[in-house]
Design a protein around this motif. Structure first.
Motif, PDB file in Angstrom:
ATOM      1  N   PHE A 232      -9.393  29.857 -15.772  1.00 59.33           N
ATOM      2  CA  PHE A 232     -10.426  31.127 -15.012  1.00 59.33           C
ATOM      3  C   PHE A 232     -11.734  31.326 -16.541  1.00 59.33           C
ATOM      4  CE2 PHE A 232     -11.529  35.549 -14.577  1.00 59.33           C
ATOM      5  CZ  PHE A 232     -12.114  35.497 -13.385  1.00 59.33           C
ATOM      6  N   ARG A 233     -11.230  31.517 -17.300  1.00 67.58           N
ATOM      7  CA  ARG A 233     -11.965  32.038 -18.607  1.00 67.58           C
ATOM      8  C   ARG A 233     -11.310  31.262 -20.464  1.00 67.58           C
ATOM      9  NH1 ARG A 233     -10.353  37.063 -17.187  1.00 67.58           N
ATOM     10  NH2 ARG A 233      -9.411  38.196 -18.990  1.00 67.58           N
ATOM     11  N   ARG A 234     -11.997  31.396 -20.341  1.00 65.42           N
ATOM     12  CA  ARG A 234     -11.191  30.556 -22.637  1.00 65.42           C
ATOM     13  C   ARG A 234     -10.571  31.627 -23.143  1.00 65.42           C
ATOM     14  NH1 ARG A 234     -17.672  29.231 -25.200  1.00 65.42           N
ATOM     15  NH2 ARG A 234     -17.850  27.419 -23.743  1.00 65.42           N
ATOM     16  N   ASN A 235      -9.648  31.059 -23.265  1.00 64.77           N
ATOM     17  CA  ASN A 235      -8.440  31.581 -23.996  1.00 64.77           C
ATOM     18  C   ASN A 235      -7.161  31.872 -23.315  1.00 64.77           C
ATOM     19  OD1 ASN A 235     -10.043  30.851 -26.482  1.00 64.77           O
ATOM     20  ND2 ASN A 235     -10.702  32.610 -26.356  1.00 64.77           N
ATOM     21  N   VAL A 236      -7.889  31.696 -22.253  1.00 65.28           N
ATOM     22  CA  VAL A 236      -6.472  32.765 -21.050  1.00 65.28           C
ATOM     23  C   VAL A 236      -4.881  31.400 -21.717  1.00 65.28           C
ATOM     24  CG1 VAL A 236      -6.041  32.638 -19.277  1.00 65.28           C
ATOM     25  CG2 VAL A 236      -8.176  33.585 -19.972  1.00 65.28           C
ATOM     26  N   PHE A 237      -5.348  29.855 -20.967  1.00 68.14           N
ATOM     27  CA  PHE A 237      -3.752  29.536 -21.811  1.00 68.14           C
ATOM     28  C   PHE A 237      -3.591  28.312 -22.303  1.00 68.14           C
ATOM     29  CE2 PHE A 237      -5.269  29.917 -16.970  1.00 68.14           C
ATOM     30  CZ  PHE A 237      -4.104  30.404 -16.730  1.00 68.14           C
ATOM     31  N   ASN A 238      -4.785  29.044 -23.534  1.00 63.52           N
ATOM     32  CA  ASN A 238      -4.912  28.009 -24.684  1.00 63.52           C
ATOM     33  C   ASN A 238      -4.418  26.966 -24.830  1.00 63.52           C
ATOM     34  OD1 ASN A 238      -1.763  29.518 -24.345  1.00 63.52           O
ATOM     35  ND2 ASN A 238      -1.453  28.826 -26.361  1.00 63.52           N
ATOM     36  N   PHE A 239      -4.554  26.111 -24.319  1.00 62.99           N
ATOM     37  CA  PHE A 239      -4.280  24.398 -24.315  1.00 62.99           C
ATOM     38  C   PHE A 239      -5.407  24.196 -24.942  1.00 62.99           C
ATOM     39  CE2 PHE A 239      -1.631  25.836 -20.963  1.00 62.99           C
ATOM     40  CZ  PHE A 239      -0.493  24.763 -21.645  1.00 62.99           C
ATOM     41  N   ASN A 240      -5.183  23.082 -25.682  1.00 65.22           N
ATOM     42  CA  ASN A 240      -6.566  22.928 -26.891  1.00 65.22           C
ATOM     43  C   ASN A 240      -6.390  21.356 -26.463  1.00 65.22           C
ATOM     44  OD1 ASN A 240      -8.954  22.908 -28.466  1.00 65.22           O
ATOM     45  ND2 ASN A 240      -7.513  21.945 -30.314  1.00 65.22           N
ATOM     46  N   PHE A 241      -7.409  20.292 -25.754  1.00 67.09           N
ATOM     47  CA  PHE A 241      -7.458  18.710 -25.711  1.00 67.09           C
ATOM     48  C   PHE A 241      -8.235  17.968 -26.484  1.00 67.09           C
ATOM     49  CE2 PHE A 241      -4.772  20.154 -21.855  1.00 67.09           C
ATOM     50  CZ  PHE A 241      -4.466  19.193 -21.538  1.00 67.09           C
ATOM     51  N   ASN A 242      -7.771  17.300 -26.766  1.00 59.94           N
ATOM     52  CA  ASN A 242      -8.750  16.109 -27.185  1.00 59.94           C
ATOM     53  C   ASN A 242      -8.586  14.860 -27.032  1.00 59.94           C
ATOM     54  OD1 ASN A 242      -7.089  14.205 -29.043  1.00 59.94           O
ATOM     55  ND2 ASN A 242      -6.430  16.401 -29.547  1.00 59.94           N
ATOM     56  N   PHE A 243     -10.503  13.805 -26.813  1.00 56.88           N
ATOM     57  CA  PHE A 243     -10.090  12.954 -25.997  1.00 56.88           C
ATOM     58  C   PHE A 243     -10.558  11.865 -27.688  1.00 56.88           C
ATOM     59  CE2 PHE A 243     -13.469   9.405 -24.709  1.00 56.88           C
ATOM     60  CZ  PHE A 243     -12.268   9.017 -24.233  1.00 56.88           C
ATOM     61  N   THR A 244      -9.116  11.358 -27.169  1.00 63.33           N
ATOM     62  CA  THR A 244      -9.351   9.157 -28.531  1.00 63.33           C
ATOM     63  C   THR A 244      -9.553   8.186 -27.425  1.00 63.33           C
ATOM     64  OG1 THR A 244      -7.744  10.888 -29.495  1.00 63.33           O
ATOM     65  CG2 THR A 244      -7.683   8.216 -29.704  1.00 63.33           C
ATOM     66  N   VAL A 245     -10.454   7.222 -28.312  1.00 71.14           N
ATOM     67  CA  VAL A 245     -10.712   6.217 -27.788  1.00 71.14           C
ATOM     68  C   VAL A 245     -10.603   4.877 -29.283  1.00 71.14           C
ATOM     69  CG1 VAL A 245     -12.653   4.371 -26.940  1.00 71.14           C
ATOM     70  CG2 VAL A 245     -12.418   6.588 -25.916  1.00 71.14           C
ATOM     71  N   GLU A 246      -9.317   4.294 -28.891  1.00 72.10           N
ATOM     72  CA  GLU A 246      -8.895   3.923 -29.907  1.00 72.10           C
ATOM     73  C   GLU A 246      -9.237   1.931 -30.402  1.00 72.10           C
ATOM     74  OE1 GLU A 246      -5.220   4.349 -31.011  1.00 72.10           O
ATOM     75  OE2 GLU A 246      -5.018   6.819 -31.816  1.00 72.10           O
ATOM     76  N   GLU A 247      -9.191   0.916 -31.046  1.00 68.80           N
ATOM     77  CA  GLU A 247      -9.625   0.441 -31.053  1.00 68.80           C
ATOM     78  C   GLU A 247      -9.841  -0.395 -30.156  1.00 68.80           C
ATOM     79  OE1 GLU A 247      -5.357  -1.810 -31.074  1.00 68.80           O
ATOM     80  OE2 GLU A 247      -3.717  -0.360 -32.520  1.00 68.80           O
ATOM     81  N   GLU A 248     -11.348  -0.756 -30.634  1.00 65.25           N
ATOM     82  CA  GLU A 248     -12.322  -0.812 -29.465  1.00 65.25           C
ATOM     83  C   GLU A 248     -12.009  -1.111 -27.869  1.00 65.25           C
ATOM     84  OE1 GLU A 248     -12.844  -5.341 -30.203  1.00 65.25           O
ATOM     85  OE2 GLU A 248     -13.244  -4.563 -32.753  1.00 65.25           O
ATOM     86  N   GLU A 249     -11.842   0.418 -27.930  1.00 64.74           N
ATOM     87  CA  GLU A 249     -11.351   1.062 -26.119  1.00 64.74           C
ATOM     88  C   GLU A 249     -10.490   0.486 -25.708  1.00 64.74           C
ATOM     89  OE1 GLU A 249     -15.422   1.046 -23.800  1.00 64.74           O
ATOM     90  OE2 GLU A 249     -16.187   1.734 -25.765  1.00 64.74           O
ATOM     91  N   GLU A 250      -9.807  -0.555 -26.904  1.00 61.65           N
ATOM     92  CA  GLU A 250      -8.168  -0.584 -25.857  1.00 61.65           C
ATOM     93  C   GLU A 250      -6.959   0.196 -24.897  1.00 61.65           C
ATOM     94  OE1 GLU A 250      -7.241  -3.856 -24.805  1.00 61.65           O
ATOM     95  OE2 GLU A 250      -9.648  -4.737 -25.536  1.00 61.65           O
ATOM     96  N   GLU A 251      -7.446   1.223 -26.033  1.00 59.95           N
ATOM     97  CA  GLU A 251      -6.663   2.467 -25.387  1.00 59.95           C
ATOM     98  C   GLU A 251      -7.834   3.702 -25.615  1.00 59.95           C
ATOM     99  OE1 GLU A 251      -3.749   4.096 -28.075  1.00 59.95           O
ATOM    100  OE2 GLU A 251      -2.938   2.099 -28.305  1.00 59.95           O
ATOM    101  N   GLU A 252      -7.343   4.123 -24.271  1.00 65.48           N
ATOM    102  CA  GLU A 252      -8.360   5.795 -24.172  1.00 65.48           C
ATOM    103  C   GLU A 252      -7.221   6.459 -23.617  1.00 65.48           C
ATOM    104  OE1 GLU A 252     -11.948   6.944 -20.959  1.00 65.48           O
ATOM    105  OE2 GLU A 252     -12.058   4.593 -22.184  1.00 65.48           O
TER     106      GLU A 252
END
Length: 326
Positions: A232-252
């Motif tokens: 609903f707004r920032r900091n309410v649920f405190n999950f911090n996601f990150n997005f990763t691409v590895e090995e010439e986009e073989e993993e995403e």
């Protein structure tokens, strides 16, 4: 005197059973039965056999323990192969590193991991402090198998949702069929590489999209990332996601960590559960993170999470009240 010896022997056996049931690791040839469990070193997770209420089936289940109020398992090892209740199931780590469930209720053994083609040495099966149950070796072979590669209905910190194209792997959540039935249900949640959204599907049809990850800095200056249709707004649920691409986009893939609320004790354990009705729930606090709409709006539509916002408004208000009281 004879009775005293029997009593003493029984006491020693009982103490031994308690010790065996509280370890975090199985060595080759060791087993876990219906009266024992593995407990992670930090005490946060346990692995044991579980029979849901009003069910005739038993499952190998992984739970939050003590530190969380979660009332359902966060991982099921044999959701497609239930074991008849009262059939004395046993989980064994074998000489090839295989991780197998056997029982006397009929049917073939259930391989969680089929093992190597020949015998291997120094292999262990360990329940880690992050809730990952893994089979590995002290030798050069390293990691053989781990439960984070076999998600069920719950996403834990450090677990991936995404794709590994080289081996055609797709890390996906699948809901239970019903509240007390861990069989695969109608809903799934996966990573959509084309839009970089999380997508909830009902029997294959998209019904909700997370929106893209939005990056910002919180009040303390810490870098954060949250999905635009989650919260609903920032900091309410405190999950911090990150997005990763590895090995010439073989993993995403995407994964999350849990950040503490300002002024609150650090919280490192929580998760997202995809419920049997398609809702996404915060495991620890039982708050709704999203209520998927049907059908799913286009990926760029501002309406993509419109039903989620209504749920969040209520959830955020409840959480603010709880934090105020604390």
């Amino acid at each position: 005197m004879q009775s005293h010896k029997v009593s003493l022997a029984s006491t020693l056996l009982y103490c031994l059973a308690i010790q065996v049931s509280s370890i975090d690791t199985l060595k080759q040839g060791q087993s876990l039965n219906s009266t024992s469990q593995l407990i992670s070193n930090n005490g946060a997770f346990s692995l044991r056999f579980y029979t849901p209420p009003n069910s005739n089936s038993t499952y190998l289940a992984l739970w939050f323990t003590g530190m969380s109020r979660a009332s359902s398992p966060v991982w099921i090892g044999n959701c497609r192969n239930p074991i008849p209740t009262n059939s004395t199931p046993t989980l064994t780590l074998g000489d090839r590193g295989q991780l197998t469930i056997t029982h006397d209720g009929g049917g073939a053994p259930i391989d969680l991991y089929a093992g190597r083609s020949s015998e291997v040495q120094n292999v262990t099966a360990t329940l880690t402090d992050t809730g990952n149950f893994l089979v590995n070796s002290n030798g050069p072979a390293g990691l053989f198998w781990h439960s984070f590669d076999q998600p069920s209905d719950t996403l834990l910190g450090g677990m991936r949702l995404g794709v590994e194209r080289s081996i055609n792997r797709n890390w996906t959540l699948t809901s239970w069929a019903a509240e007390n039935d861990p069989a695969p249900g109608a809903y799934s949640m996966e990573w959509d590489s084309s839009t970089r959204n999380l997508v909830v599907r009902r029997r294959g049809a998209a019904i909700w999209r997370s929106g893209e990850l939005k990056y910002y800095r919180d009040e303390s200056g810490q870098s954060r990332a949250e999905f635009e249709n989650v919260g609903f707004r920032r900091n309410v649920f405190n999950f911090n996601f990150n997005f990763t691409v590895e090995e010439e986009e073989e993993e995403e893939y995407v994964m999350f960590s849990v950040l503490p609320f300002p002024g609150s004790p650090p919280q490192v354990l929580s998760g997202w559960r995809l419920m049997s009705d398609g809702d996404i729930v915060d495991v620890d606090r039982s708050l709704i993170l999203a209520e998927p709409a049907e059908p799913a709006p286009p990926p760029d539509s501002a309406a993509a999470g419109i039903r989620a916002w209504a749920g969040f408004a209520f959830a955020a208000a409840v959480l603010d009240l709880v934090l105020f009281v604390i």
